[in-house]
Design an enzyme around this catalytic site. Structure first.
Site, PDB file in Angstrom:
ATOM      1  N   LYS A 197      12.427  10.310 -40.137  1.00  0.00           N
ATOM      2  CA  LYS A 197      13.352  10.793 -39.141  1.00  0.00           C
ATOM      3  C   LYS A 197      14.815  11.119 -39.745  1.00  0.00           C
ATOM      4  O   LYS A 197      15.555  10.139 -40.314  1.00  0.00           O
ATOM      5  CB  LYS A 197      13.752   9.660 -37.909  1.00  0.00           C
ATOM      6  CG  LYS A 197      13.571  10.951 -36.850  1.00  0.00           C
ATOM      7  CD  LYS A 197      14.683  10.222 -35.291  1.00  0.00           C
ATOM      8  CE  LYS A 197      15.787   9.038 -35.934  1.00  0.00           C
ATOM      9  NZ  LYS A 197      17.034   9.812 -35.876  1.00  0.00           N
ATOM     10  N   GLY A 233      21.199   3.050 -42.191  1.00  0.00           N
ATOM     11  CA  GLY A 233      21.622   3.013 -41.230  1.00  0.00           C
ATOM     12  C   GLY A 233      22.970   1.614 -41.083  1.00  0.00           C
ATOM     13  O   GLY A 233      23.537   0.807 -41.340  1.00  0.00           O
ATOM     14  N   SER A 234      23.341   1.738 -39.823  1.00  0.00           N
ATOM     15  CA  SER A 234      24.427   0.738 -38.985  1.00  0.00           C
ATOM     16  C   SER A 234      23.508  -0.645 -38.934  1.00  0.00           C
ATOM     17  O   SER A 234      23.192  -0.247 -38.136  1.00  0.00           O
ATOM     18  CB  SER A 234      25.247   1.170 -37.409  1.00  0.00           C
ATOM     19  OG  SER A 234      23.978   1.349 -36.990  1.00  0.00           O
ATOM     20  N   THR A 235      25.114  -1.753 -38.957  1.00  0.00           N
ATOM     21  CA  THR A 235      24.034  -3.717 -38.865  1.00  0.00           C
ATOM     22  C   THR A 235      23.958  -2.821 -36.845  1.00  0.00           C
ATOM     23  O   THR A 235      22.788  -3.600 -37.068  1.00  0.00           O
ATOM     24  CB  THR A 235      25.077  -3.776 -39.030  1.00  0.00           C
ATOM     25  OG1 THR A 235      25.392  -4.548 -40.275  1.00  0.00           O
ATOM     26  CG2 THR A 235      25.225  -5.465 -38.691  1.00  0.00           C
ATOM     27  N   GLU A 236      23.927  -2.445 -36.153  1.00  0.00           N
ATOM     28  CA  GLU A 236      24.507  -2.919 -34.901  1.00  0.00           C
ATOM     29  C   GLU A 236      23.256  -2.569 -34.251  1.00  0.00           C
ATOM     30  O   GLU A 236      21.809  -3.044 -33.782  1.00  0.00           O
ATOM     31  CB  GLU A 236      25.316  -1.842 -33.710  1.00  0.00           C
ATOM     32  CG  GLU A 236      25.045  -1.772 -32.579  1.00  0.00           C
ATOM     33  CD  GLU A 236      25.947  -0.381 -32.287  1.00  0.00           C
ATOM     34  OE1 GLU A 236      26.897   0.519 -32.808  1.00  0.00           O
ATOM     35  OE2 GLU A 236      26.323  -0.066 -31.051  1.00  0.00           O
ATOM     36  N   GLY A 255      20.741  -1.670 -36.919  1.00  0.00           N
ATOM     37  CA  GLY A 255      19.763  -2.530 -37.697  1.00  0.00           C
ATOM     38  C   GLY A 255      19.498  -4.007 -36.802  1.00  0.00           C
ATOM     39  O   GLY A 255      18.306  -3.694 -37.000  1.00  0.00           O
ATOM     40  N   GLU A 287      33.736  -2.302 -39.760  1.00  0.00           N
ATOM     41  CA  GLU A 287      33.056  -1.656 -40.784  1.00  0.00           C
ATOM     42  C   GLU A 287      33.575  -0.554 -40.178  1.00  0.00           C
ATOM     43  O   GLU A 287      33.820  -0.007 -38.899  1.00  0.00           O
ATOM     44  CB  GLU A 287      31.843  -1.340 -41.428  1.00  0.00           C
ATOM     45  CG  GLU A 287      31.372  -0.217 -41.651  1.00  0.00           C
ATOM     46  CD  GLU A 287      29.927  -0.038 -42.429  1.00  0.00           C
ATOM     47  OE1 GLU A 287      28.718  -0.132 -41.002  1.00  0.00           O
ATOM     48  OE2 GLU A 287      29.304  -0.064 -43.310  1.00  0.00           O
TER      49      GLU A 287
HETATM   50  P1  ADP Z   1      25.560   6.092 -37.448  1.00  0.00           P
HETATM   51  O1  ADP Z   1      25.735   4.755 -36.676  1.00  0.00           O
HETATM   52  O2  ADP Z   1      26.220   5.220 -38.707  1.00  0.00           O
HETATM   53  O3  ADP Z   1      25.048   7.655 -36.508  1.00  0.00           O
HETATM   54  P2  ADP Z   1      22.822   5.491 -36.820  1.00  0.00           P
HETATM   55  O4  ADP Z   1      22.421   3.432 -37.526  1.00  0.00           O
HETATM   56  O5  ADP Z   1      22.985   4.614 -35.302  1.00  0.00           O
HETATM   57  O6  ADP Z   1      24.084   5.341 -37.718  1.00  0.00           O
HETATM   58  O7  ADP Z   1      21.711   5.702 -37.341  1.00  0.00           O
HETATM   59  C1  ADP Z   1      20.838   6.203 -38.326  1.00  0.00           C
HETATM   60  C2  ADP Z   1      19.424   6.508 -38.355  1.00  0.00           C
HETATM   61  O8  ADP Z   1      18.483   4.966 -37.358  1.00  0.00           O
HETATM   62  C3  ADP Z   1      19.516   7.282 -37.592  1.00  0.00           C
HETATM   63  O9  ADP Z   1      18.778   8.388 -37.700  1.00  0.00           O
HETATM   64  C4  ADP Z   1      19.785   7.216 -35.774  1.00  0.00           C
HETATM   65  O10 ADP Z   1      18.990   8.074 -35.432  1.00  0.00           O
HETATM   66  C5  ADP Z   1      19.335   5.998 -36.097  1.00  0.00           C
HETATM   67  N1  ADP Z   1      18.864   5.291 -34.952  1.00  0.00           N
HETATM   68  C6  ADP Z   1      19.768   5.174 -34.473  1.00  0.00           C
HETATM   69  N2  ADP Z   1      19.582   4.424 -32.698  1.00  0.00           N
HETATM   70  C7  ADP Z   1      18.173   3.815 -33.257  1.00  0.00           C
HETATM   71  C8  ADP Z   1      17.177   3.283 -32.215  1.00  0.00           C
HETATM   72  N3  ADP Z   1      17.198   2.664 -31.600  1.00  0.00           N
HETATM   73  N4  ADP Z   1      15.987   2.792 -32.771  1.00  0.00           N
HETATM   74  C9  ADP Z   1      15.383   3.835 -34.017  1.00  0.00           C
HETATM   75  N5  ADP Z   1      15.940   4.365 -34.583  1.00  0.00           N
HETATM   76  C10 ADP Z   1      18.003   4.509 -33.971  1.00  0.00           C
END
Ligand code: ADP
Length: 505
Positions: free
Chosen positions: A203, A256-259, A261, A409
């Site tokens: 995805k 992706g973001s720590t949040e 993750g 960050e």
């Molecule tokens: P940013 O905050 O920098 O946009 P994210 O960490 O939100 O980066 O996004 C990185 C990836 O994780 C994207 O593909 C996003 O769609 C996906 N993502 C965001 N939230 C969730 C979630 N709750 N579960 C699974 N994937 C997610």
């Protein structure tokens, strides 16, 4: 660098090939076919340099993920993929890299239009990097191996045992990737997954799905069996979460973001999935008093402003020794002021916009918080007047360790500059963050470098350079920057299971 012009140039027209691809009605790539999503909802795709919609993609829901996981499971358990010889998998992955090379110009253009980065960077970093990642990983398909060993099992008298390990693919991999290096981050997951014999549901980020869809066509053209790679576009909270929760997915590979993750790590524990997380960072750039200052200024500017600062390893905390601090700050600020902002397809552009309006507002919000907390804006600090999502390269000084701009960050072109006095305190300052992804040390004193490097709690430490990665070089985080290592031999620990076989002979 050119002096930055007062206004942002218009985005040049895309090539006919890129324009044609953007105009398509994009579907989901499942089981080797293009299928409609169950919902008719669409996600707009924007050009961040203009704020205009350039395409749209399907908004996959849980029912679509169900279908994609079923296709990946079928391909893993019953398709030709598990029976294929490693050398045949190697050849397919290599063929894919050749197709990437053949279509590199169009892929770079699409990446630039969708993400905002310059076509030049998309070409030499993203697309060339993706091609090389697959080439490096192709070779591993024929090199993964277990081991044999002697045991000391006390069996019945005369009993003997033959014991060894088999290294087997982990199964169906759910790959969830971010928007900063869209295709390259997908290759970091797909390369080792395919080399080890896994199947994949990928995805891309909702902001940057375009190159993944063009890539799906190359998967078809290369001749991968149906269901080995499935590509679904959708939002994180819906499609992403459905991948993480699905019991048919054996492993989640996330950048992706720590949040997010943390959310993924919790959700994946319900089905005890294997998880690898490559998360955020707040990487220090440490300048020792003897460093080559010419190299430092260019290097520190590149460390933070490369890819508009939207890099998890961005050198966002500059620490320069008091003897050189003023010179470094002045050089860095002047470099920041001279960077030419513009749209990605304009060859004169040195730095593109941020990926989205939301990201632009977030970064400007951080700059404001820094100002309110008493930081001094030495360069940038605002958006130029333009409908695109630009933020000027920004240098903040007079900061304190407790400020949000120092602790959190920002993921944009904003660096905080701090002075240090004592070489014995620098490791503690560099480590004063919840993150531990990367760091760089700038010095010509080999002993000082070797003394400092082991004290830095980060997955990668660069010396006299910053932001260089390679498929052979393990990459990942300490602390809240995640766990697991991508790239190199190390990545296969995360895409394989080790099976012990003990035979009484
Ligand atoms: P940013 O905050 O920098 O946009 P994210 O960490 O939100 O980066 O996004 C990185 C990836 O994780 C994207 O593909 C996003 O769609 C996906 N993502 C965001 N939230 C969730 C979630 N709750 N579960 C699974 N994937 C997610």
């Amino acid at each position: 660098m050119n002096a930055s012009p007062a206004s942002i140039a218009p985005q040049p027209e895309p090539s006919a090939a890129a324009a044609r691809f953007l105009k398509r009605t994009h579907k989901l790539f499942i089981g080797g076919e293009w299928v409609d999503s169950k919902s008719s909802k669409r996600i707009p795709v924007m050009d961040p340099a203009t704020g205009r919609e350039i395409s749209s993609v399907a908004d996959a829901n849980a029912a679509d993920i169900e279908r994609a996981v079923a296709a990946a499971r079928q391909a893993f358990e019953k398709g030709p993929w598990p029976e294929m010889l490693p050398v045949q998998r190697e050849a397919l992955i290599w063929k894919l890299s050749d197709l990437i090379e053949r279509n590199a110009d169009e892929l770079a253009e699409l990446e630039s239009l969708n993400n905002g980065k310059t076509k030049f960077i998309a070409s030499v970093v993203d697309i060339a990097g993706t091609r090389d990642y697959f080439r490096y990983m192709a070779g591993w398909a024929t090199k993964l191996e277990g081991s044999t060993f002697k045991t000391s099992i006390h069996g019945p008298p005369g009993a003997k045992f033959h014991t060894f390990t088999l290294r087997e693919p982990v199964g169906v991999v759910g790959a969830i990737v971010p928007w900063n290096f869209p295709l390259a981050m997908a290759s970091w997951k797909l390369g080792p997954a395919l080399a080890s014999g896994c199947t994949v549901v990928l995805k891309p980020a909702e902001q940057t799905p375009i190159t993944a869809l063009r890539f799906a066509e190359l998967i078809q053209e290369a001749g991968f069996p149906p269901g080995v790679v499935n590509i679904v576009t959708g939002y994180g909270e819906t499609a992403g979460a459905a991948i993480v929760n699905h019991p048919g997915v054996d492993k989640v590979a996330f950048t992706g973001s720590t949040e997010v993750g943390k959310i993924i790590n919790k959700a994946a524990s319900d089905t005890v999935k294997r998880v690898s997380l490559e998360l955020g960072g707040k990487s220090p750039v440490v300048v020792l008093p003897d460093a080559d200052l010419n190299a430092v200024v260019g290097g520190a500017a590149n460390a933070i402003f490369f890819n508009s600062g939207q890099v998890c390893t961005a050198g966002s905390r500059l620490f320069a020794h008091k003897k050189v601090f003023d010179q470094v700050l002045e050089g860095l600020s002047s470099a920041a002021q001279n960077i030419r902002l513009g749209p990605g397809l304009d060859p004169k552009t040195e730095m593109g916009p941020l990926v989205s309006k939301e990201q632009q507002e977030r970064v400007l919000g951080y700059i404001d918080s820094g100002r309110k907390d008493g930081a001094k804006v030495v360069a940038g600090g605002e958006a130029p007047s333009s409908p695109g999502y630009f933020v000027k390269p920004t240098v903040l000084a007079n900061v304190r360790p407790d400020m949000r701009v120092v602790r959190e960050e920002i993921f944009g072109p904003v660096v905080v500059a701090q002075r240090f006095e004592d070489l014995d305190e620098i490791a503690a300052l560099a480590n004063d963050t919840p993150y531990g992804l990367a760091a760089s040390v700038w010095s010509r004193d080999v002993s000082a470098v070797h003394r400092l490097v082991p004290k830095i709690r980060a997955g990668t430490v660069w010396v006299n350079c910053h932001n260089f990665v390679d498929p052979a070089m393990p990459f990942g985080g300490f602390k809240q920057s995640g766990f697991g290592r991508e790239s190199g031999r190390a990545v296969f620990e995360m895409y394989t299971e080790l099976k012990s076989v003990c035979i009484a002979i």
